[in-house]
Design an enzyme around this catalytic site. Sequence first.
Site, PDB file in Angstrom:
ATOM      1  N   CYS A  32     -43.940 -15.948 -69.567  1.00 50.67           N
ATOM      2  CA  CYS A  32     -44.287 -17.293 -70.020  1.00 50.67           C
ATOM      3  C   CYS A  32     -45.150 -17.254 -71.285  1.00 50.67           C
ATOM      4  CB  CYS A  32     -44.950 -18.076 -68.888  1.00 50.67           C
ATOM      5  SG  CYS A  32     -44.880 -19.877 -69.132  1.00 50.67           S
ATOM      6  N   LYS A  82     -42.603 -31.725 -69.896  1.00 50.83           N
ATOM      7  CA  LYS A  82     -42.760 -30.419 -69.260  1.00 50.83           C
ATOM      8  C   LYS A  82     -41.425 -29.910 -68.729  1.00 50.83           C
ATOM      9  CE  LYS A  82     -45.720 -28.211 -65.762  1.00 50.83           C
ATOM     10  NZ  LYS A  82     -46.772 -28.461 -64.738  1.00 50.83           N
ATOM     11  N   SER A 134     -42.123 -23.668 -65.644  1.00 51.82           N
ATOM     12  CA  SER A 134     -43.235 -24.613 -65.676  1.00 51.82           C
ATOM     13  C   SER A 134     -43.959 -24.418 -67.002  1.00 51.82           C
ATOM     14  CB  SER A 134     -44.185 -24.358 -64.505  1.00 51.82           C
ATOM     15  OG  SER A 134     -45.284 -25.243 -64.554  1.00 51.82           O
ATOM     16  N   HIS A 152     -40.547 -18.119 -64.526  1.00 51.16           N
ATOM     17  CA  HIS A 152     -41.365 -17.427 -63.531  1.00 51.16           C
ATOM     18  C   HIS A 152     -40.502 -16.968 -62.351  1.00 51.16           C
ATOM     19  CE1 HIS A 152     -45.312 -18.455 -65.265  1.00 51.16           C
ATOM     20  NE2 HIS A 152     -44.746 -19.594 -65.609  1.00 51.16           N
ATOM     21  N   GLU A 177     -41.079 -14.660 -60.475  1.00 47.60           N
ATOM     22  CA  GLU A 177     -41.958 -14.190 -59.399  1.00 47.60           C
ATOM     23  C   GLU A 177     -42.421 -15.307 -58.469  1.00 47.60           C
ATOM     24  OE1 GLU A 177     -44.782 -15.696 -62.527  1.00 47.60           O
ATOM     25  OE2 GLU A 177     -42.881 -14.600 -62.527  1.00 47.60           O
ATOM     26  N   ARG A 235     -50.905 -30.486 -57.938  1.00 47.42           N
ATOM     27  CA  ARG A 235     -52.018 -30.336 -58.880  1.00 47.42           C
ATOM     28  C   ARG A 235     -51.905 -31.327 -60.028  1.00 47.42           C
ATOM     29  NH1 ARG A 235     -51.265 -25.427 -62.558  1.00 47.42           N
ATOM     30  NH2 ARG A 235     -49.861 -27.008 -63.435  1.00 47.42           N
TER      31      ARG A 235
END
Length: 345
Positions: free
Chosen positions: A143, A164, A192, A236, A238, A250
């Site tokens: 990222c 986003k 993200s 991502h 992972e 969040r």
Amino acid sequence: MPIVIDGGRVPKLLALKNRPRSERPASKQNGYIRIALINNMPDAALEDTEIQFYELFDAAAGGIPISLKLFSLPELPRNDAGQRHVNNFYFDINELLNDRFDGVVMTGTEPRQQNLRDEAYWPVLTKVLDWAETNTASTVLSCLAAHAGVLYSGGIPRHRLSDKQFGVFEYKKVRDHALTAGGGDTMRIPHSRWNEVRADALESCGYEVLLQSAQAGVDLFVKKKRDSLFVHFQGHPEYSTRTLLKEYRRDIKRFLRGERETYPNMPQGYFDAAATKLLSDFGDKVTANPGEELLAEFPETAVASGLQETWQRSAASVYGKWLKYLVSRKAEASSLSSMTPAVRG
């Protein structure tokens, strides 16, 4: 085979069912693939990221023994708990710069400056990138770390997105490469991010784009830099099953606190119809009369029960091939070393 955590008893990793079975120093682990994880994630995600990469390596290893050593860039802003965790369980970055590893994985963090060169950690980050070119067989940049890497080595700028890039997106394999060999023609990867680097700029600087999406742009791209194969993910792979859900909650919390102006969009390609309905109803309620106390009504448990693991197999496949690449490079180095004639005095 076990994954050895070099040096410390990292609390959340020891709580896992597939917990590390040894903590001896890597120098005593003959035959182990040595990997440095430079975890730069913000405090709220610091320990979750340890678990995500540990579980990804565990799924990908296929019998390859791994020694994992934890680092973090020292200039990152952290709260007291985050800094205490790094002080207790991570190694000093100078120890990394005076050592060699088979592989290194460096995560991103939340940007605080529009220009990454203005970040406080930029000088030490560039030292790590220079070090990795001659002291690893391969380097993974995730990222924001991928954005920083191509900015530093090729002057490639990142571009702000209108919204986003958030969700799980399907990517096509656009070039044959050992990292993406086998399986189908597509892979699903979580993303993200608010910024992107683009295929044309990457290819003009010699990067090979391996995974691309008409909707979500580039994900995986690679380039050999001196001795190290640099592997870059804008996404991502992972991430655990619930990570995007936690990030969505969040972002809603930030809206309710007045820290962002607009209510966040749901992650794409992630929730089923029932979860989408629950979350839409919740969004309608809190936007009509915002208040942080309403976060207690966020239907996290009900939504989480319907989440599907749609990218973990692909992630384990790519990282499994990366680990095999490290094994092959280690074997080559050992073979060359055994062929070097002894120096006679």
